[in-house]
Scaffold this active site. Structure first.
Site, PDB file in Angstrom:
ATOM      1  CG  ASP A 119      -4.324  -1.161   3.038  1.00  0.00           C
ATOM      2  OD1 ASP A 119      -4.157  -1.121   1.749  1.00  0.00           O
ATOM      3  OD2 ASP A 119      -3.331  -0.064   3.911  1.00  0.00           O
ATOM      4  CG  ASP A 179      -1.675   1.649   2.162  1.00  0.00           C
ATOM      5  OD1 ASP A 179      -2.293   2.031   0.242  1.00  0.00           O
ATOM      6  OD2 ASP A 179      -1.699   1.959   2.866  1.00  0.00           O
ATOM      7  CG  ASP A 202      -1.248   2.203   6.743  1.00  0.00           C
ATOM      8  OD1 ASP A 202      -1.254   1.858   5.901  1.00  0.00           O
ATOM      9  OD2 ASP A 202      -1.449   3.319   7.751  1.00  0.00           O
TER      10      ASP A 202
END
Length: 855
Positions: free
Chosen positions: A736, A518, A732
């Site tokens: 996600d 990410d 995080d």
């Protein structure tokens, strides 16, 4: 109408097991626990002598679990709370109300203690209500509680009797005392056995023709076999009564047969001599076997204690007493368990911080290396968060307690490390199946060897073969192969800020072929700053207050940055537009129906108008008219690698906000390292393509996807898996979580949300990407050690058992077999301990302020 009964939330009970001597013992305890009604799962780890039981409190309680384990010859060391609860009903709830027992909530959702879900906004709220971010929403604000409560006379009575802060797990001091007592007892038995075995060997080898030699050996062997060796017989009998077998069964059978045969030949040597057979005695063999086994067990116990150093060292980070500040400003030392959220504590230079909280007055430098892995102390000022287990280097300060006991970050880490060390890797399940049939198979081989030698006409050799096979066989080495390496590996991970949730994730990590990253908060710092704020319409106090109020309800890092900019002066001007009027303090307006849309934005209603903050795509879908002026401004910002979000009222745009973020330290090096290992690295983001391209280029990532929703990230991960790749995902945020769960290995950043950490298999506490290669090394080295241990254990038994049976044409002395058996376990544990000294990844470089601050 009849009320539906909600399904009961199971409890997890980590509890030490006493009396285990081999891997078969662990399997016996595990089976005994799994057979109990109300037990959902039970896992017993022989390496650290512990069990993790998940059970339904309304069906069975800890005392019943203990009774089941005692029934098969072992025991459990229960926590204080379990002993106290035994006096009441099994299924009684410990407390009522939403805030009555926050520790219980943490037990049901362990990962929640790793992160404060409100921490992203904690700094923004600190000036309004310093303790609010730590308060239980179902209880009164501790900051507003009566300060006299700190010294109320009845308060200590409500606290647990022990100084250990977590009443639902066993006090580490009790565990240590029990372990020391067990090790001391084995050492005393070993020393006695060695003291009487040595003269027996000397007499048998140097003075075999002495008068009454057999009687002297008998006198010396009897205390060894029947006193110091008695626990083997007692435990072996208990297992026989429950139709199980273990290492003690083999020792009892082998030494008992050797001793009984020797006593018979001592009392009536003429019987065998009349048949032309020698009346040999094996008193010294029985004694030396017991001495060597006890020596091996003592060394093994000490080595296993070293292997579990990680837990012990983590537990030692929390002081047992703290300096409490009373309402009149005086201070006094009180036990840690007497501290409640909202209490004021004094921390002096050189002291460790006992609870999580925030600095109320003063400033200092805090050494957070025990949690973050960063070597440099971090400057802390009023309002900054501090954590239990960290060290105050300079300056004295006053702090307000936030999370205490099992709710602290340190307690959560200890729980996760303990559960990870106790979890079983898939390879261990195969080992358990082998160990379950190992002892009965060895007894069968020993009986077969006895029959073959007896039929061939050599009864003494038949007995010798029977005894030697039983002595040399070692399920311990087999049982220790996996858990000791996992214990050391997980412990080493904890020391470098890589916390492994379960062994399966650690095993899979070494095999990943693709890693999906990410962007915001994972590859970048996740601390964006507002670079430009452009008002297209309606720049006034109310509009800014609405934007501020909406973003105050968001946990996204962008929301925090926008709030900080509005609090600090309205953000940077852009395109010649000066910032509008800025009030001394923006009011919080009562928005209704606030809804967060993962990967898109946030919306809420105020006076019949809908206000939205989010990306352009979502706003268009929501019916907001995006003018050419807004499009041109957004394109210019995106070309400068900035993230653009738009503030809209109903169908029109009010303002555009451009934010920028930086790569985390070590991100570029981590990508280069992963690429060099042959791992394909992909960058996924919900941000615009221009920003994604710039960040990917800075990090050295060739493959990136922009403008993705949470479901798109999951689809990307599944697409890679569909090509046969083992995929890791690092993220995080809440957006996600779905992709983290879908990946073969989920890696959460410690600075992220508790939801992300809950679904991930491991967490990087210091949130640094360069810890990912370190975790890969950790996985590779740990399972290399496991493979080496298993190969050694299997080869040892495959060669040793036929050798002991006399299959190679010569007979092995039982004393040598005993020494070999002891050395096999020691070798496996020693090989696992080598992991402690293996360097993993690149050394962590120093950074200014640790990213642990948002955990």
């Amino acid at each position: 109408m009849e009320k539906k009964k909600l399904p009961e939330t199971p409890r997890k009970l980590p509890v030490p097991v006493t009396g285990m001597s081999c891997a078969s013992c662990a399997i016996n305890v595990e089976r005994a626990l799994q057979r109990q009604p109300g037990v959902r799962s039970a896992s017993v780890n022989y390496a650290d002598a512990s069990a993790l039981v998940e059970y339904e409190p309304s069906v069975i309680g800890p005392e019943a679990l203990r009774a089941a384990v005692r029934g098969v010859g072992y025991d459990l060391l229960l926590p204080e709370s379990a002993s106290a609860a035994a006096a009441g009903t099994v299924g009684a709830a410990p407390s009522a109300g939403p805030a009555a027992d926050p520790a219980r909530r943490a037990a049901n959702a362990p990962a929640a203690s790793w992160a404060d879900p409100d921490s992203a906004a904690a700094a923004r709220r600190a000036t309004d209500a310093p303790a609010a971010s730590w308060a239980d929403p179902g209880s009164a604000d501790p900051g507003s509680a009566d300060p006299a409560r700190a010294t109320a006379p009845g308060r200590a009575a409500a606290a647990p009797a022990a100084s250990w802060a977590d009443p639902d797990s066993v006090d580490p001091a009790r565990i240590a005392a029990a372990r020391r007592a067990e090790t001391r007892a084995v050492r005393n038995r070993m020393m006695g056995a060695l003291a009487l075995s040595a003269p027996q060997v000397l007499i048998s080898m140097a003075f075999p023709q002495l008068p009454y030699t057999h009687y002297i050996l008998w006198a010396l062997a009897t205390p060894v076999v029947l006193v110091w060796g008695w626990p083997f017989f007692r435990h072996g009998w208990q297992m026989l009564m429950h139709r199980t077998a273990g290492m003690d069964t083999l020792v009892a059978l082998s030494t008992g047969c050797a001793y009984a045969w020797s006593v018979f030949n001592t009392l009536d040597p003429g019987y065998l001599r009349s048949k032309g057979l020698p009346a040999d005695v094996y008193f010294e063999a029985a004694s030396v076997v017991i001495a060597f086994i006890l020596l091996g067990r003592w060394i093994e116990d000490r080595a296993k204690t070293t292997a579990s150093d990680a837990i012990r060292k983590l537990m030692e980070l929390q002081p047992s007493v703290v300096l409490l500040e009373t309402p009149d400003g005086a201070t006094r030392e009180v036990p840690l368990h007497n501290i409640h959220p909202g209490d004021l504590l004094r921390v002096r230079p050189g002291e460790r911080i006992a609870v999580d909280g925030a600095i109320d007055a003063g400033e200092s430098y805090i050494d957070e290396s025990t949690l973050s892995g960063e070597p440099l102390p971090v400057a802390k000022h009023e309002g900054d968060p501090v954590w239990a287990g960290t060290l105050n280097r300079q300056g004295s300060f006053r702090m307000r307690a936030g999370k205490v006991g099992r709710d602290t970050l340190l307690a959560g880490i200890i729980r996760h490390v303990r559960e990870a060390q106790g979890s079983k890797a898939p390879v261990q399940r195969l080992v358990d199946k082998v160990a379950a049939v190992f002892v009965p198979s060895v007894i069968g081989i020993a009986v077969l060897a006895f029959i073959v030698w007896w039929v061939s006409g050599s009864l003494p050799q038949a007995i010798l073969a029977f005894v030697t096979v039983l002595v040399i066989a070692c399920p311990c080495a087999l049982g220790l192969a996996t858990p000791t390496a996992l214990m050391v590996g997980v412990g080493k991970g904890a020391s470098i800020g890589v916390f492994v949730k379960d062994a399966t994730s650690l095993e899979r990590l070494r095999n990943i072929q693709a890693l999906v990253l990410d962007k915001t908060g994972t590859l970048t710092e996740g601390k964006p700053q507002v670079a430009a704020l452009r008002w297209f319409a309606g720049d006034n106090v109310q509009a800014r207050a609405l934007l501020y109020s909406l973003e105050r309800s968001s946990e996204h890092p962008l929301g925090g940055a926008i709030c900080a900019a509005l609090e600090g002066g309205g953000g940077a001007a852009a395109s010649g537009t000066a910032p509008g009027p800025v009030p001394a303090a923006l009011p919080l307006l009562p928005l209704q129906g606030i809804t967060s849309v993962p990967g898109a934005g946030i919306e809420g209603t105020f006076v019949r108008s809908v206000y939205r903050v989010g990306n352009l795509r979502w706003l268009r879908i929501s019916g907001v008219a995006v003018t050419q002026e807004v499009e041109a401004w957004a394109a210019a910002q995106e070309s400068a690698a900035r993230t653009v979000v738009v503030f809209a009222k109903d169908g029109s745009v009010l303002a555009g906000i451009a934010l920028h973020d930086r790569l985390r330290p070590g991100a570029r090096e981590a990508v280069a390292d992963l690429t060099a290992r042959g791992i394909a690295v992909h960058l996924l983001t919900g941000d615009n393509a221009a920003t994604a391209a710039v960040i990917a280029r800075e990090a050295g990532i060739a493959s990136y996807e922009a403008g993705l929703l949470p479901g798109d990230k999951t689809a990307f991960v599944r697409g890679l898996q569909g090509r046969g790749l083992v995929v890791g995902m690092a993220g995080d945020g809440i957006n996600d979580a779905e992709a983290l769960a879908a990946a073969d290995v989920g890696i959460a950043m410690g600075s992220g949300t508790d939801i992300a950490m809950d679904v991930a298999g491991m967490t990087l506490v210091n949130a640094r990407p360069d810890r990912i290669p370190a975790a890969l090394d950790l996985s590779k080295y740990t399972f290399r050690a496991i493979r080496q241990n298993l190969i050694f254990a299997f080869v040892y038994n495959v060669i040793g058992i036929p050798l002991a049976a006399g299959a190679f044409g010569f007979q092995l002395n039982p004393m040598i077999a005993g020494a070999a058996m002891a050395m096999s376990s020691i070798t496996v544990v020693g090989n696992s301990l080598r992991l402690k000294f293996r360097p993993v990844g690149r050394p962590a470089t120093s950074v200014g302020r640790s990213t642990i601050q948002t955990i």
